[in-house]
Scaffold this active site. Structure first.
Site, PDB file in Angstrom:
ATOM      1  N   GLY A 185       0.474  -0.721   0.166  1.00 31.48           N
ATOM      2  CA  GLY A 185      -0.347  -0.141  -0.075  1.00 31.48           C
ATOM      3  C   GLY A 185       0.908   0.938  -0.348  1.00 31.48           C
ATOM      4  O   GLY A 185       2.441   1.080   0.232  1.00 31.48           O
ATOM      5  N   ASN A 186      -0.338   2.333   0.053  1.00 31.20           N
ATOM      6  CA  ASN A 186       1.353   3.509   0.154  1.00 31.20           C
ATOM      7  C   ASN A 186       0.221   4.439   1.283  1.00 31.20           C
ATOM      8  O   ASN A 186      -0.764   4.099   2.010  1.00 31.20           O
ATOM      9  CB  ASN A 186       0.944   4.200  -1.245  1.00 31.20           C
ATOM     10  CG  ASN A 186      -0.257   4.387  -1.362  1.00 31.20           C
ATOM     11  OD1 ASN A 186      -1.529   5.781  -1.313  1.00 31.20           O
ATOM     12  ND2 ASN A 186      -1.205   3.857  -2.591  1.00 31.20           N
ATOM     13  N   ARG A 187       0.920   5.946   1.398  1.00 33.64           N
ATOM     14  CA  ARG A 187       0.189   6.072   3.011  1.00 33.64           C
ATOM     15  C   ARG A 187      -0.450   7.953   2.357  1.00 33.64           C
ATOM     16  O   ARG A 187      -0.843   8.341   2.994  1.00 33.64           O
ATOM     17  CB  ARG A 187       1.868   7.157   3.023  1.00 33.64           C
ATOM     18  CG  ARG A 187       2.721   6.742   4.018  1.00 33.64           C
ATOM     19  CD  ARG A 187       3.747   7.185   4.306  1.00 33.64           C
ATOM     20  NE  ARG A 187       3.553   8.275   5.545  1.00 33.64           N
ATOM     21  CZ  ARG A 187       3.686   9.108   5.144  1.00 33.64           C
ATOM     22  NH1 ARG A 187       4.824   9.232   4.783  1.00 33.64           N
ATOM     23  NH2 ARG A 187       2.697  10.199   6.141  1.00 33.64           N
TER      24      ARG A 187
END
Ligand code: CTP
Length: 422
Positions: A218-220
Site C-alpha cells: 500500500g501507500n501512505r
C-alpha cells in the site's frame, strides 16, 4: 456563519417558511441574515402563519413578509400584482426553512398553488432547502425520492439533525442548526452552483495490492484530498461519484448524501470502476495514489513465516489516468503528482505524458503538504504551459481552487460574490 463575510452584503434572499413547528427558528435566520447585510424578503405559507405571525418577520426583515399569491408589497410601499415573479426573478438565493414534507412534494412535482411554491418555480436563483419533520416522515421513501429529484435538479438540501422533535419523540428530522443553514446559503452566494449538472468522478485514497489474504502493498495516501474535492464539487452543484480506496470511515460523511460512493481496493478495481463510468462523466479528478506495481500472483492462503522470506514478483498495474488520456472525448482530466524533488519538472512531464488538462503537483516531503495532514500547497499546471503556485491551503480550499480551474475549462461563469446591489 461568517458574520463579516462581504458575500452577504446587499444580496437578495427570499426566506421561505412552511408550516412546521420549526417555523419559529426561521425568525433567527432572518435576523442573522439582515444583520450580516442581506436584503431578506420573507414568504410564509398559510400553514406557517399558524405557527408564527407574519408580523414577527415583517418587523425584522428588509421588507414586509408576504403570504398571498395575488397581492403583495414591493418593498417600496407599493403593491405588486404578481409578487412571485418579482421575488423569484430578483432573488440571489431562495432558502426554505423549515421545508415540510408537503412543501418538498409540491416543489418536486412542480405544483405552484401558493406564493412560496410559485416563487420556487419562478426563480433561476439557487435554492437551499432545510427540511424538518417527524422521523417517520423524513425516512419515508416518498420524501427521500422527492429530495433525490430536487438534488438532481441542483437544489441544495441541508440535512436535518437528530434530536428532540415535537411531542417529545427523539430521532432524525429536527431542523438543522442555524449555522449549518446559513453556511449553506453563504456557500451558494459565494460559489453559486457553478458546477450544476456537471458529472464529476473523483478518485481517492491509496490502492492496496494483495500479497496474500492478509497482507498488501500500500501507500501512505489518506484519501483526504480526493474526499475534499468530492465534497466541494458536490457543494457546487456537481453530480459526484467518488471511487475511493481510502480507509472505511472516511466516506461516512457522504452517507445518505448526494455523492455516490464506490469503494474499491486495488488499482485494477479502481481502473474498472473509473473506465466503466467514463463515458457518462464530464470531469475526472484522479486524486488517488494508485499503486504502480502489484504482486504478479496473490497467494490464496496466508504465507507462513516458516516457509521463509517470500520472493514477491511485481508487475505493472494499469495506468488509469494515462488510459483516460488516450480515450477521452472532451472530458476534462485532472491528474495529481506527488513528488519529493524537482516537483515542477516531473509534473510538467506527467501532464504531457498522460494527456491531462490540469495537473496538481505537490511536494509530499513538505510536512504541511503531504499525506494525512489537512493542509496542502500545490503547483497547478495546465496544458497551455501556465503554472500557478498556491499558498498553504486547507485541502477543502485547494479543492475549490482546482474546481475553479475546472469550471473555467468547462466555460462556466464564475460567481462574483461582490456583484453590485440590484
Ligand atoms: N495514476 C493512475 N494510474 C496509475 C498510477 C497513477 O491513474 N497506475 C494517476 C494518479 O492518480 C495521479 C497521476 O496518475 O493522478 C500521477 O501519479 P504518479 O504516481 O505520480 O505518476 P506516475 O506516472 O506513476 O509517475 P512516477 O514515475 O512519479 O511514479
Amino acid at each position: 456563519m461568517d458574520p463579516v463575510s462581504p458575500a452577504w452584503r446587499g444580496r437578495r434572499v427570499v426566506l421561505g417558511v412552511s408550516g412546521g413547528i420549526a417555523a419559529y427558528k426561521a425568525v433567527e435566520l432572518c435576523r442573522q441574515m439582515v444583520d450580516a447585510g442581506a436584503h431578506v424578503a420573507p414568504v410564509l405559507t398559510e400553514d406557517a402563519t399558524r405557527f408564527i405571525g407574519a408580523l414577527t418577520f415583517s418587523a425584522l426583515a428588509s421588507e414586509p413578509a408576504q403570504t398571498q399569491l395575488f397581492t403583495g408589497a414591493t418593498g417600496d410601499g407599493s403593491e405588486h400584482p404578481i409578487p412571485h415573479t418579482r421575488l423569484g426573478q430578483s432573488a440571489d438565493v431562495v432558502v426554505v426553512a423549515p421545508a415540510t414534507a408537503r412543501l418538498i412534494a409540491k416543489y418536486a412535482a412542480g405544483l405552484s398553488d401558493d406564493l412560496l411554491t410559485a416563487t420556487l418555480l419562478a426563480t433561476r436563483a439557487p435554492v437551499v432547502l432545510a427540511p424538518a419533520m417527524h422521523t417517520e416522515m423524513w425516512e419515508h421513501p416518498a420524501v427521500q425520492e422527492n429530495l433525490t429529484t430536487l438534488r438532481r435538479r441542483g437544489v441544495h438540501v441541508v440535512e436535518p439533525e437528530s434530536g428532540r422533535l415535537a411531542g417529545g419523540d427523539i430521532g432524525a428530522g429536527r431542523l438543522a442548526a442555524p449555522e449549518a443553514i446559513l453556511g449553506a446559503v453563504l456557500e451558494v452566494l459565494t460559489h453559486g452552483l457553478d458546477l450544476a449538472g456537471v458529472r464529476v468522478l473523483v478518485t481517492a485514497g491509496g490502492t492496496r495490492e494483495a500479497i496474500d489474504p492478509v497482507r498488501f502493498i500500500g501507500n501512505r495516501s489518506s484519501g483526504k484530498m480526493g474526499h475534499a474535492v468530492a465534497e466541494r464539487a458536490s457543494a457546487r452543484g456537481a453530480a459526484v461519484t467518488l471511487v475511493t480506496a481510502a480507509a472505511a470511515g472516511l466516506a461516512d460523511s457522504f452517507a445518505a448524501g448526494p455523492v455516490e460512493v464506490v469503494p474499491v481496493v486495488s488499482a485494477q478495481e479502481m481502473h474498472d470502476a473509473v473506465l466503466s463510468r467514463f463515458d457518462a462523466t464530464d470531469v475526472v479528478v484522479m486524486a488517488a495514489a494508485v499503486a504502480d506495481f502489484r504482486p504478479k500472483v496473490a497467494a490464496l492462503d496466508k504465507l507462513k513465516k516458516a516457509d521463509g522470506a517470500p520472493e514477491i514478483v511485481l508487475e505493472p498495474t494499469p495506468d488509469i489516468l494515462a488510459e483516460l488520456g488516450t480515450v477521452k472525448r472532451g472530458q476534462v482530466l485532472v491528474g495529481f503528482a506527488a513528488e519529493t524533488e524537482n516537483v515542477a519538472v516531473h509534473a510538467a512531464d506527467k501532464l504531457a505524458r498522460k494527456n491531462t488538462d490540469l495537473l496538481v503537483a505537490n511536494d509530499v516531503s513538505d510536512p504541511q503538504a503531504g499525506f494525512e495532514v489537512d493542509t496542502n500547497r500545490a503547483i497547478l499546471l495546465d496544458s497551455s504551459g501556465a503554472s500557478e503556485e498556491t499558498p498553504l491551503l486547507t485541502k477543502a480550499a485547494l479543492a475549490d481552487v482546482i474546481l475553479d480551474r475546472v469550471a473555467a475549462l468547462l466555460g462556466r461563469e464564475p460567481v462574483n460574490p461582490h456583484q453590485e446591489m440590484r
